[in-house]
Design a protein around this motif. Structure first.
Motif, PDB file in Angstrom:
ATOM      1  N   LEU A 157       0.797  -1.221   0.000  1.00  0.00           N
ATOM      2  CA  LEU A 157       0.000   0.000   0.000  1.00  0.00           C
ATOM      3  C   LEU A 157       0.832   1.274   0.000  1.00  0.00           C
ATOM      4  N   GLY A 158       2.115   1.180   0.238  1.00  0.00           N
ATOM      5  CA  GLY A 158       2.931   2.373   0.307  1.00  0.00           C
ATOM      6  C   GLY A 158       4.034   2.441  -0.712  1.00  0.00           C
ATOM      7  N   ILE A 159       4.884   1.458  -0.740  1.00  0.00           N
ATOM      8  CA  ILE A 159       6.080   1.538  -1.579  1.00  0.00           C
ATOM      9  C   ILE A 159       5.789   1.200  -3.031  1.00  0.00           C
ATOM     10  N   LEU A 160       5.013   0.173  -3.304  1.00  0.00           N
ATOM     11  CA  LEU A 160       4.732  -0.197  -4.697  1.00  0.00           C
ATOM     12  C   LEU A 160       3.978   0.889  -5.463  1.00  0.00           C
ATOM     13  N   PRO A 161       2.953   1.532  -4.904  1.00  0.00           N
ATOM     14  CA  PRO A 161       2.334   2.644  -5.641  1.00  0.00           C
ATOM     15  C   PRO A 161       3.290   3.808  -5.889  1.00  0.00           C
ATOM     16  N   LEU A 162       4.164   4.064  -4.936  1.00  0.00           N
ATOM     17  CA  LEU A 162       5.150   5.121  -5.114  1.00  0.00           C
ATOM     18  C   LEU A 162       6.110   4.774  -6.255  1.00  0.00           C
ATOM     19  N   LEU A 163       6.551   3.533  -6.319  1.00  0.00           N
ATOM     20  CA  LEU A 163       7.419   3.097  -7.412  1.00  0.00           C
ATOM     21  C   LEU A 163       6.684   3.129  -8.746  1.00  0.00           C
ATOM     22  N   LEU A 164       5.410   2.758  -8.759  1.00  0.00           N
ATOM     23  CA  LEU A 164       4.603   2.782  -9.972  1.00  0.00           C
ATOM     24  C   LEU A 164       4.495   4.201 -10.520  1.00  0.00           C
ATOM     25  N   VAL A 165       4.194   5.149  -9.661  1.00  0.00           N
ATOM     26  CA  VAL A 165       4.065   6.537 -10.091  1.00  0.00           C
ATOM     27  C   VAL A 165       5.412   7.079 -10.566  1.00  0.00           C
ATOM     28  N   THR A 166       6.475   6.736  -9.865  1.00  0.00           N
ATOM     29  CA  THR A 166       7.807   7.196 -10.259  1.00  0.00           C
ATOM     30  C   THR A 166       8.208   6.629 -11.617  1.00  0.00           C
ATOM     31  N   PHE A 167       8.007   5.341 -11.823  1.00  0.00           N
ATOM     32  CA  PHE A 167       8.355   4.712 -13.093  1.00  0.00           C
ATOM     33  C   PHE A 167       7.532   5.292 -14.235  1.00  0.00           C
ATOM     34  N   THR A 168       6.250   5.499 -14.007  1.00  0.00           N
ATOM     35  CA  THR A 168       5.394   6.073 -15.043  1.00  0.00           C
ATOM     36  C   THR A 168       5.847   7.482 -15.386  1.00  0.00           C
ATOM     37  N   GLY A 169       6.194   8.266 -14.383  1.00  0.00           N
ATOM     38  CA  GLY A 169       6.680   9.618 -14.637  1.00  0.00           C
ATOM     39  C   GLY A 169       7.963   9.631 -15.446  1.00  0.00           C
ATOM     40  N   VAL A 170       8.860   8.716 -15.136  1.00  0.00           N
ATOM     41  CA  VAL A 170      10.111   8.628 -15.882  1.00  0.00           C
ATOM     42  C   VAL A 170       9.839   8.234 -17.331  1.00  0.00           C
ATOM     43  N   MET A 171       8.929   7.312 -17.550  1.00  0.00           N
ATOM     44  CA  MET A 171       8.617   6.887 -18.917  1.00  0.00           C
ATOM     45  C   MET A 171       7.928   7.996 -19.709  1.00  0.00           C
ATOM     46  N   VAL A 172       7.043   8.761 -19.067  1.00  0.00           N
ATOM     47  CA  VAL A 172       6.391   9.875 -19.745  1.00  0.00           C
ATOM     48  C   VAL A 172       7.426  10.933 -20.100  1.00  0.00           C
ATOM     49  N   PHE A 173       8.363  11.193 -19.190  1.00  0.00           N
ATOM     50  CA  PHE A 173       9.442  12.145 -19.470  1.00  0.00           C
ATOM     51  C   PHE A 173      10.292  11.664 -20.644  1.00  0.00           C
ATOM     52  N   ALA A 174      10.637  10.390 -20.669  1.00  0.00           N
ATOM     53  CA  ALA A 174      11.437   9.839 -21.766  1.00  0.00           C
ATOM     54  C   ALA A 174      10.677   9.934 -23.094  1.00  0.00           C
ATOM     55  N   ALA A 175       9.380   9.697 -23.059  1.00  0.00           N
ATOM     56  CA  ALA A 175       8.579   9.806 -24.286  1.00  0.00           C
ATOM     57  C   ALA A 175       8.554  11.243 -24.786  1.00  0.00           C
ATOM     58  N   GLN A 176       8.401  12.207 -23.875  1.00  0.00           N
ATOM     59  CA  GLN A 176       8.384  13.607 -24.293  1.00  0.00           C
ATOM     60  C   GLN A 176       9.734  14.025 -24.855  1.00  0.00           C
ATOM     61  N   GLN A 177      10.803  13.550 -24.252  1.00  0.00           N
ATOM     62  CA  GLN A 177      12.136  13.853 -24.777  1.00  0.00           C
ATOM     63  C   GLN A 177      12.334  13.229 -26.163  1.00  0.00           C
ATOM     64  N   SER A 178      11.829  12.026 -26.364  1.00  0.00           N
ATOM     65  CA  SER A 178      11.929  11.382 -27.678  1.00  0.00           C
ATOM     66  C   SER A 178      11.140  12.152 -28.730  1.00  0.00           C
ATOM     67  N   LEU A 179       9.978  12.663 -28.343  1.00  0.00           N
ATOM     68  CA  LEU A 179       9.182  13.448 -29.286  1.00  0.00           C
ATOM     69  C   LEU A 179       9.896  14.744 -29.657  1.00  0.00           C
TER      70      LEU A 179
END
Length: 161
Positions: A28-50
């Motif tokens: 309930l604490g660490i896995l959602p935090l990791l999920l949000v962090t990973f998603t944010g990093v991937m969205v950032f990488a996608a924007q940089q690729s664009l």
């Protein structure tokens, strides 16, 4: 001493409570935090690729040739720079036309700053709502992204062609 032992809680009943608390904290604490962090990093990488794809497409449009050849070259260079996003989404650009998402290259038009020169605009996009990196996060991030992720670049063409 015997009196102190009697007033202690039953130790056998407490066995394993820390393990259960740790498991709940992890789920309930660490896995959602990791999920949000990973998603944010991937969205950032996608924007940089664009952004890279739009700029590479604009650079490719500077190559000499007629306008259709420049449009095709810009589309192909953009597609190479954002290939991982195209593979992930299953989209394929139509480079001979270059008029529909995910890669749009405009015809040559008079530049806003100087009407005697011509410009071309390269626009690239990725639909995160339809193709989220982690299933279920499309709705979660819908309020922040809201629409297709986009990037564009404008290049001023040479006057000789």
């Amino acid at each position: 001493m015997d009196k102190q032992i009697r007033h202690r809680p039953n130790i056998k009943r407490q066995r394993g409570a820390v393990s259960i608390e740790y498991a709940l904290l992890l789920m309930l604490g660490i896995l959602p935090l990791l999920l949000v962090t990973f998603t944010g990093v991937m969205v950032f990488a996608a924007q940089q690729s664009l952004t890279l794809a739009a700029s590479e497409g604009a650079r490719a449009a500077l190559r000499y040739g007629d306008v259709p050849a420049r449009r095709n070259s810009a589309c192909q260079a953009s597609a190479r720079s954002m290939q991982w996003l195209l593979n992930f989404s299953g989209e394929a650009p139509n480079c001979p036309a270059a008029a529909a998402a995910p890669i749009v290259v405009s015809d040559a038009y008079p530049c806003a700053s100087d009407g005697t020169t011509r410009c071309m605009q390269v626009s690239v996009s990725y639909d995160y709502d339809r193709h989220p990196f982690i299933p279920g996060t499309g709705r979660l991030l819908g309020w922040t992204l809201g629409e297709r992720m986009r990037s564009s670049a404008i290049v001023q063409l040479d006057n000789g062609n």
